[in-house]
Design an enzyme around this catalytic site. Sequence first.
Site, PDB file in Angstrom:
ATOM      1  N   GLY A  91     -12.295 -49.371  21.831  1.00 31.85           N
ATOM      2  CA  GLY A  91     -12.920 -48.360  22.667  1.00 31.85           C
ATOM      3  C   GLY A  91     -13.692 -47.359  21.841  1.00 31.85           C
ATOM      4  N   GLY A 100     -15.220 -43.436  22.485  1.00 34.25           N
ATOM      5  CA  GLY A 100     -15.361 -42.354  23.460  1.00 34.25           C
ATOM      6  C   GLY A 100     -15.918 -41.116  22.814  1.00 34.25           C
ATOM      7  CG  ASP A 160     -14.518 -36.462  30.089  1.00 28.60           C
ATOM      8  OD1 ASP A 160     -15.264 -36.620  31.079  1.00 28.60           O
ATOM      9  OD2 ASP A 160     -14.698 -37.025  29.001  1.00 28.60           O
ATOM     10  CG  PHE A 203     -12.285 -36.705  22.258  1.00 25.59           C
ATOM     11  CD1 PHE A 203     -12.362 -35.377  21.887  1.00 25.59           C
ATOM     12  CD2 PHE A 203     -12.218 -37.021  23.596  1.00 25.59           C
ATOM     13  CE1 PHE A 203     -12.375 -34.376  22.833  1.00 25.59           C
ATOM     14  CE2 PHE A 203     -12.222 -36.032  24.550  1.00 25.59           C
ATOM     15  CZ  PHE A 203     -12.309 -34.704  24.175  1.00 25.59           C
ATOM     16  N   GLY A 204     -14.117 -40.168  19.598  1.00 31.90           N
ATOM     17  CA  GLY A 204     -14.088 -41.065  18.451  1.00 31.90           C
ATOM     18  C   GLY A 204     -13.678 -42.458  18.853  1.00 31.90           C
ATOM     19  CE  LYS A 227      -8.506 -41.148  22.360  1.00 31.97           C
ATOM     20  NZ  LYS A 227      -9.748 -41.337  23.112  1.00 31.97           N
ATOM     21  CB  VAL A 274      -9.680 -46.308  20.729  1.00 29.96           C
ATOM     22  CG1 VAL A 274      -8.203 -46.550  20.939  1.00 29.96           C
ATOM     23  CG2 VAL A 274     -10.090 -44.978  21.329  1.00 29.96           C
TER      24      VAL A 274
END
Length: 805
Positions: free
Chosen positions: A494, A496, A625, A498-499, A515, A501
Site C-alpha cells: 500500500g 498512502g 481522513d 503517510f508513507g 507502515k 506499507v
Amino acid sequence: MSFAATPLSILLLFFFFFTSPLSPAAAQLPPKPTNFSAFSISQSPWRPTQNLILFSPNSLFAAGFQPLPKNSNLFVFSVWYFNISTDNVVWSANHLSPVNRSAALVITRTGQLRLDDGSGRNLWPSNSNVSANPNSTQLILRNDGDLIYGTWESFQFPTNTILPNQTLNGTTIVSNNGKYAFKNSVNLTFGAERYWTPGNPFQIFLIEGQIIINNQTPIFPSDFNSTRLRKLVVDDDGNLKIFSFNPNLRRWDVVWQAHIELCEIFHTCGPNSICMSTGSYNSTNCVCAPGFIPDPRGGARQGCHRKLNMSNTPKFLQLDFVSFRGGVKQISLQTPNISVCQANCLKNSSCVGYTFTFDGSAQCALQLDILSNGLWSPGMKIAAFVKVDNLETDHSNFNGMMYKLQTTCPVHITIRPPPVIKDNTTRNILIISTIFIAELISGAVFFCAFLKRFVKYRDMARTLGLESLPAGGPKQFTYAELKTATNNFSTCIGRGGFGEVFKGELPDKRVVAVKCLKNVAGGDRDFWAEVTIIARMHHLNLLRLWGFCAEKNKKMLVYEHIPNGSLDKFLFPKPLPSDSEKNETESYDEIPSLDWNIRHRIVIGVARAIAYLHEECLEWVLHRDIKPENILLDNDFCPKLSDFGLSKLRQNEETRVSMSRIRGTPGYVAPELVKLGSNWMTTKADVYSFGMVLLEIMSGRRNCEMKRSTVESAEWYFPGWAFEKAFVEERMEEILDDRIRDEWESGGHWGIVNRMMQTAMWCLQSLPEKRPSMGEVVKMLEGKLEIAPPEKPSVYFLSEHPTTS
Ligand SMILES: *[C@@H]1O[C@H](CO)[C@@H](O)[C@H](O)[C@H]1NC(C)=O
Ligand SMILES: *[C@@H]1O[C@H](CO)[C@@H](O)[C@H](O)[C@H]1NC(C)=O
Ligand SMILES: *[C@@H]1O[C@H](CO)[C@@H](O)[C@H](O)[C@H]1NC(C)=O
Ligand SMILES: *[C@@H]1O[C@H](CO)[C@@H](O)[C@H](O)[C@H]1NC(C)=O
Ligand SMILES: *[C@@H]1O[C@H](CO)[C@@H](O)[C@H](O)[C@H]1NC(C)=O
Ligand SMILES: *[C@@H]1O[C@H](CO)[C@@H](O)[C@H](O)[C@H]1NC(C)=O
Ligand SMILES: *[C@@H]1O[C@H](CO)[C@@H](O)[C@H](O)[C@H]1NC(C)=O
Ligand SMILES: *[C@@H]1O[C@H](CO)[C@@H](O)[C@H](O)[C@H]1NC(C)=O
Ligand SMILES: *[C@@H]1O[C@H](CO)[C@@H](O)[C@H](O)[C@H]1NC(C)=O
Ligand SMILES: *[C@@H]1O[C@H](CO)[C@@H](O)[C@H](O)[C@H]1NC(C)=O
Ligand SMILES: *[C@@H]1O[C@H](CO)[C@@H](O)[C@H](O)[C@H]1NC(C)=O
Ligand SMILES: *[C@@H]1O[C@H](CO)[C@@H](O)[C@H](O)[C@H]1NC(C)=O
C-alpha cells in the site's frame, strides 16, 4: 505513591529490556542471608524484637515482623519483596491491628499457628484454627511469595495485593484504607455500589503478567512477558492496577489499570461535588455543584453543602455533561420527556436534582438526599439539573452541550419501498421546500452559535484532556528486526499519504503490515507519546497497532495485517482512469460483491469505531481522513478502520510548512473545512466524511466518478442529487449499486437501505451542527433511534462567510 511513567523513563525501560532481554531475576540474587528458610516449632516463639526474617528459597520474598514507619514500637507481620524498598509489602497478617513488642508468632505443641498479640488474642487470619502436625510441618515462604503452613496459605487470605502465580478463586481484596474492594475477583465496589467489572471473574495472575478470565480475552499489561516483578493491587484511590517494578528507576510503574478515566471511580469526590479530569493519569479535581460551597474541613474532595437552605420555591440549574451516578439513593425513571422528569423531582421532597440523557433514550434519574458520584464527561449527551433555592444567585458554569436542532415534521419522508406505491410527490416537494427555507433562516443563527460553543469546547479540551500519559506502551522494534520481518521491505502492499506499507512476518509468525512514515514532526519523545496513545485505542473495529520503530530518523508503525485489503477494492472494482498507472492485475470478476447485510454490518462497524474515537477515548480523537481506502476488511468482512491518530504525528510539520490548508481527501472533506480551513475541524467533519462513504457503499460508485459519468452540470452535488433521487423522484434504484440492485428490488432489505439512506443524508448536512454525533449515527443505523426526516444536503451556507468570534 509515585509511579508516573514519563516518556523518557519508558524509553530507558525499553533500552533496559532490549539490551538485557529476559534475564531471569533469580540470576542476580544477592548472597543468601543467614536468617531462617523455614519456621518450625523448635524456633517458636518468634518475637518482633528478634529481627529475624523468613526468606523464600530465591530470596525474592521475605516474611517477618515489620515496625510501622511512624511508630517503631508497633509491628505488622508481613510478606514483602525483599529487594525493593518502596511499597514492598504484598501481604500482612494484622495490618488493621498492629502488635507491640510482647507479641509473638508461635507454633503450639498441638500444632496450631498463632499470632499472639501479648494478651492471648490470636490475630492470624483464617476461618478456623490453623493446625497441622507440629513434628512435620513448618511455616515456609514459597518462591512466588505464598506463605504456607500445612494446608493454610496466605494466597487464600490476600490483603490488597495479588501476586503473579496466584490463583483467584472468588477471592476478595480490599484497599488498605478499607474503602474499596475487588469482590469475588469480579466486582470493583465501594460498599454496595459497583463501579467496574471485567465481566467474568479473574482466574489467575500469570508470571508473564496477563490475567486469565473465564471465557474471555485475558488482560495484558503493557510490559507483558518481560521478567519484571509485578503485583495486582486495589489501590487506595479505588482503582485496580497492575504495578511493575522498574529496576533502573527503582520504582513501581502502572502497566494496566481498570479505569483510565479516574472520575469513573465512585466516591472520588464527596457528596454534592463533581469530579473533573485534570488530564493526568493519576489525579483528579473536585468542584462543588453550583449553589454549593466546599466542606470547611476538607474542601470539595470531602464534599459540599448548600449555600442557601431550600425554601418552598426551588429552581433548577442546568449542568451540561454532568451526571450523578450509582449510589443507592437514585431512582431511574422512564419518562417521555424532560418536563415529566422535572415534575417528578418537584413532587418528591427529598429529590435534590435529576439527570436527563439526550441521546434518544430519554433516561431520567432522580437524585435523593445528596448528589453522589458526580462526573463531568463531555463524551456523554447528559445533563444534570440541580434543585436550588429560588434566591440562589450562582449560575451553572457547566455548559457547551450542543443540542441537535429540533426538527418537527408531521410527515415522515422515506425512500420509496420497492413494490411501487405512488406517493404524493407535490406534497413532499412542499415539505422539502419548507424545510429548506427554514434551514436558510436558521442557518446563519445556528452557525454563529455553533462557532462560539466550538471555541469553548476546544479550549476545554486543551486544558483538560490532552496531556495525559498512558500507563504503558506498545512494543518497540529495532530497524533490523523490521528489515528482517519484511524481507528487506520487499512486499509493498500500500501507498498512502503517510508513507508506504510493507507486508512482513514477525519471528512469532504474526503477519504484520509495517507502515514507514515519512516527514514525522517532533522528537522521539513526542513520537513515543503519540504512538502510545494510538496503541491504547482498543476497539474491535480499529486496526490494532502492535508496535513501532524509531531509529536513525526511521519511524515505523507495526500493525496487524488484514489480508482482504480495503473496502474500495470491493466497492469500486473498475480502476479509476487516474489510477491506471497502478498496474492493477487483479481480475475483477473474482471480487465478490458485498450483499446488503454485509454492507450494513460494515457501516455499523465503521460508525462504532469512529464513535469510539470521538466519544469513548480518554482523549477526543478526530480521524480526519475517513474514506474507503482506510477501511480494511478481514476474513469475515468485519471492518477495521485504519490510519486513525496519525495526522497528529504530522501536525507540527504541517503548521510549519502550511502547504495545504486542508487535510483529508477531496470528495470526503466537509464543506466547512473547504471554506474555512483545517482549523474548523470538529468531530462533525468526520461525520460528514462518514456520510459520504456511506453513500458510496450504497451506490458502489465514487462520489467524484459519479459526476463524470452521469451529470454534466457544475452545480452537481452527489448528496443533493441522491436526496432528489431517493425522496423526491423516488427512483432509488438509480442510486444503488447495480450489482445488488436485484436484492433490493425483491424487497427484503428495504428497512436497512432506508435507514442507511436517511442516516447518510443527516451526516451530509452542510451545517456541522445539524449532523448527528457519531454515537447517534450508530443508533440510527442499528435502528435504535428513530430517524427524523432528513433535509436535503446542500452547500449553500458556505457562500456566506460567518463572523468569526
Ligand atoms: C502523579 O504523578 C506525578 C508524576 O507524574 C507525581 O509527582 C504525583 O505525586 C502523582 N500524584 C499522585 C496523587 O500519585
Ligand atoms: C536487588 O537489587 C540490586 C540493586 O540494588 C540488584 O543489583 C539485584 O539484581 C536485585 N536482586 C533481585 C533479586 O532483584
Ligand atoms: C537477617 O537478614 C537481614 C537482612 O539480610 C540481616 O540484616 C540480619 O542481620 C539477618 N539476621 C540474622 C540473625 O542473621
Ligand atoms: C501489648 O498489647 C497487648 C494487647 O493489646 C496488651 O495487653 C499489652 O499490655 C501490651 N504490652 C505493652 C508492653 O504495651
Ligand atoms: C481453636 O483452638 C483453641 C485452642 O487451641 C480452641 O479453644 C478453639 O475451640 C479452637 N477453635 C476451633 C474453631 O477449632
Ligand atoms: C511429635 O513428636 C513428639 C515427640 O517426638 C510426640 O510426643 C508427639 O506425639 C508428636 N506429635 C504428633 C502430633 O505427632
Ligand atoms: C506457582 O504455583 C504452582 C501451583 O500453586 C506451584 O506449584 C509453583 O511452584 C508456583 N511457582 C513458583 C515460582 O512459586
Ligand atoms: C475454588 O473454590 C471452589 C468452591 O469454593 C472449590 O470447589 C474449588 O476446588 C476451588 N478451586 C481451587 C483451584 O482452589
Ligand atoms: C457482582 O455485582 C453484580 C451487580 O451488582 C451482582 O449481580 C453479582 O452477583 C455480583 N457478583 C459477585 C460474584 O459478587
Ligand atoms: C515470552 O517471551 C519468550 C522469550 O522471548 C518467548 O519464548 C515466549 O514465547 C513469549 N511468550 C508469549 C506468550 O509471548
Ligand atoms: C440551614 O438550616 C440548618 C438547620 O436546618 C441551619 O443550621 C443552618 O444555619 C441553615 N443555613 C443557612 C445558611 O440558613
Ligand atoms: C411531555 O410529555 C407529557 C406526557 O406525555 C405531555 O403531556 C407534555 O405535553 C410533554 N411536554 C413536552 C414539552 O413535550
